[in-house]
Enzyme design. Structure first.
Site, PDB file in Angstrom:
ATOM      1  N   ASP A 248      -9.390  -1.899   2.896  1.00 15.29           N
ATOM      2  CA  ASP A 248      -9.689  -0.811   3.294  1.00 15.29           C
ATOM      3  C   ASP A 248      -9.329   0.500   2.352  1.00 15.29           C
ATOM      4  O   ASP A 248     -10.109   1.314   2.518  1.00 15.29           O
ATOM      5  CB  ASP A 248      -8.976  -0.579   4.697  1.00 15.29           C
ATOM      6  CG  ASP A 248      -7.452  -0.614   4.410  1.00 15.29           C
ATOM      7  OD1 ASP A 248      -6.923  -1.777   4.180  1.00 15.29           O
ATOM      8  OD2 ASP A 248      -6.737   0.481   4.692  1.00 15.29           O
TER       9      ASP A 248
ATOM     10  N   THR B 200       0.753  -1.286  -0.017  1.00 12.94           N
ATOM     11  CA  THR B 200      -0.079  -0.051  -0.113  1.00 12.94           C
ATOM     12  C   THR B 200       0.698   1.093  -0.012  1.00 12.94           C
ATOM     13  O   THR B 200       1.939   1.361   0.701  1.00 12.94           O
ATOM     14  CB  THR B 200      -0.860   0.071   1.414  1.00 12.94           C
ATOM     15  OG1 THR B 200      -1.836  -1.269   1.346  1.00 12.94           O
ATOM     16  CG2 THR B 200      -1.722   1.257   1.452  1.00 12.94           C
TER      17      THR B 200
ATOM     18  N   GLU C  31      -3.308  -4.172   7.993  1.00 10.07           N
ATOM     19  CA  GLU C  31      -4.316  -5.120   7.744  1.00 10.07           C
ATOM     20  C   GLU C  31      -6.036  -4.671   7.518  1.00 10.07           C
ATOM     21  O   GLU C  31      -6.394  -4.155   8.370  1.00 10.07           O
ATOM     22  CB  GLU C  31      -4.725  -6.345   8.942  1.00 10.07           C
ATOM     23  CG  GLU C  31      -3.402  -7.009   9.437  1.00 10.07           C
ATOM     24  CD  GLU C  31      -3.688  -7.836  10.278  1.00 10.07           C
ATOM     25  OE1 GLU C  31      -2.637  -8.252  11.172  1.00 10.07           O
ATOM     26  OE2 GLU C  31      -4.793  -8.619  10.395  1.00 10.07           O
TER      27      GLU C  31
ATOM     28  N   ARG D 276     -11.802 -10.237  -3.025  1.00  6.23           N
ATOM     29  CA  ARG D 276     -11.578  -9.441  -1.524  1.00  6.23           C
ATOM     30  C   ARG D 276     -11.305  -7.931  -1.932  1.00  6.23           C
ATOM     31  O   ARG D 276     -10.598  -7.463  -2.741  1.00  6.23           O
ATOM     32  CB  ARG D 276     -10.404 -10.057  -0.920  1.00  6.23           C
ATOM     33  CG  ARG D 276     -10.068  -9.573   0.524  1.00  6.23           C
ATOM     34  CD  ARG D 276      -9.118  -8.619   0.191  1.00  6.23           C
ATOM     35  NE  ARG D 276      -8.791  -8.127   1.577  1.00  6.23           N
ATOM     36  CZ  ARG D 276      -7.795  -6.966   1.800  1.00  6.23           C
ATOM     37  NH1 ARG D 276      -7.410  -6.353   0.946  1.00  6.23           N
ATOM     38  NH2 ARG D 276      -7.657  -6.615   3.068  1.00  6.23           N
ATOM     39  N   ILE D 277     -12.080  -6.943  -1.280  1.00 10.57           N
ATOM     40  CA  ILE D 277     -11.700  -5.730  -1.293  1.00 10.57           C
ATOM     41  C   ILE D 277     -11.494  -5.268   0.194  1.00 10.57           C
ATOM     42  O   ILE D 277     -11.957  -5.720   1.299  1.00 10.57           O
ATOM     43  CB  ILE D 277     -13.117  -5.034  -1.517  1.00 10.57           C
ATOM     44  CG1 ILE D 277     -13.307  -5.393  -2.984  1.00 10.57           C
ATOM     45  CG2 ILE D 277     -13.204  -3.461  -1.157  1.00 10.57           C
ATOM     46  CD1 ILE D 277     -14.847  -4.792  -3.599  1.00 10.57           C
TER      47      ILE D 277
HETATM   48  N1  GLY Z   1      -4.446  -2.252   3.707  1.00 13.22           N
HETATM   49  C1  GLY Z   1      -4.442  -2.939   2.311  1.00 13.22           C
HETATM   50  C2  GLY Z   1      -5.347  -3.984   2.321  1.00 13.22           C
HETATM   51  O1  GLY Z   1      -5.669  -4.599   3.514  1.00 13.22           O
HETATM   52  O2  GLY Z   1      -5.972  -4.095   1.279  1.00 13.22           O
END
Ligand code: GLY
Length: 241
Positions: free
Chosen positions: A142, A111, A163, A139-140
């Site tokens: 944050d 990220t 996370e 999967r999406i």
């Molecule tokens: N912080 C990146 C994700 O969990 O997708």
């Protein structure tokens, strides 16, 4: 990949998820904000919009690097999902050149976030990611959820890493703004409060700026890649505490 951007002054935002050929997803997120009637486009619709807008497109192979292939192999072999900056192990504590138990040379954070404030106190925030290593299809995280991984308003701009599931549960980015607005906290105080009280067992961190020009960061893991630059010429980078 997924990305989000928010302009705090007008509280406008743009988000994309599930893109696999867009070279710079954050630019597409900005186009969603500026050129579409919507806030969030995902998967085939986001790809279609990218082509309509003429953004730079790459073949899927462009995004597959030897580092990432190696990391994915490690993750599959150990049947784990790898998060940014996970697990401050005793070994890591002893060996500062390891991140998440992996040599820094092999480590690929997923990220990238950016927060800015201008001379008139206008804040903005943006976050872009490939998500998690070995994540499930569909999967999406944050980074594409306004209020979780990204938030900006009249008082601050915030971008999170780590996370995603924990950041979503804690609505981390919005919480920083909320404690500033409702408790009257300063920026660093708000960041410390949120890291301490709004993260459960998840490992995460965030960077933030306030409309007063303050800069802050916080995390509950062993390190976080970060940097700051100001108009006065201050330039700093850091990884560890
Ligand atoms: N912080 C990146 C994700 O969990 O997708």
């Amino acid at each position: 990949m997924e990305a989000s951007i928010m302009d705090g002054t007008k509280r406008r935002c743009g988000v994309v998820s599930g893109v696999s050929t867009v070279k710079n997803p954050i630019s597409l997120a900005r186009l969603v904000m500026e050129k579409s009637p919507h806030s969030y486009l995902g998967f085939s619709g986001a790809e279609e919009f990218a082509r309509e807008q003429g953004v730079e497109i790459e073949e899927n192979e462009y995004f597959i690097t030897p580092d990432n292939v190696g990391m994915l192999k490690l993750a599959k072999e150990s049947n784990t999902i790898m998060f940014d900056y996970r697990i401050p192990t005793a070994e890591n504590e002893k060996s500062p050149l390891k991140m998440n138990g992996l040599p820094m040379s092999a480590y690929a954070p997923e990220t990238v976030g950016c927060v800015v404030v201008d001379s008139e106190g206008r804040c903005a925030a943006a976050t872009s990611t490939g998500g998690l290593m070995n994540k499930m299809s569909g999967r999406i995280g944050d980074s594409s959820i306004i209020g979780a991984g990204t938030y900006a308003c009249e008082v601050c701009g915030v971008s999170c890493t780590g996370e995603g599931e924990a950041i979503i549960r804690g609505t981390l980015a919005r919480e920083v703004a909320a404690v500033m607005e409702y408790k009257g906290f300063g920026l660093q105080e708000a960041v410390d409060f949120v890291i301490k009280h709004r993260l459960d067992e998840g490992q995460a961190g965030l960077i933030a700026v306030s409309s007063k020009g303050e800069v802050a960061y916080g995390y509950n893991c062993n390190g976080m890649f970060r940097g700051v630059a100001t108009q006065d010429g201050l330039k700093e980078v850091g990884i560890w505490k």
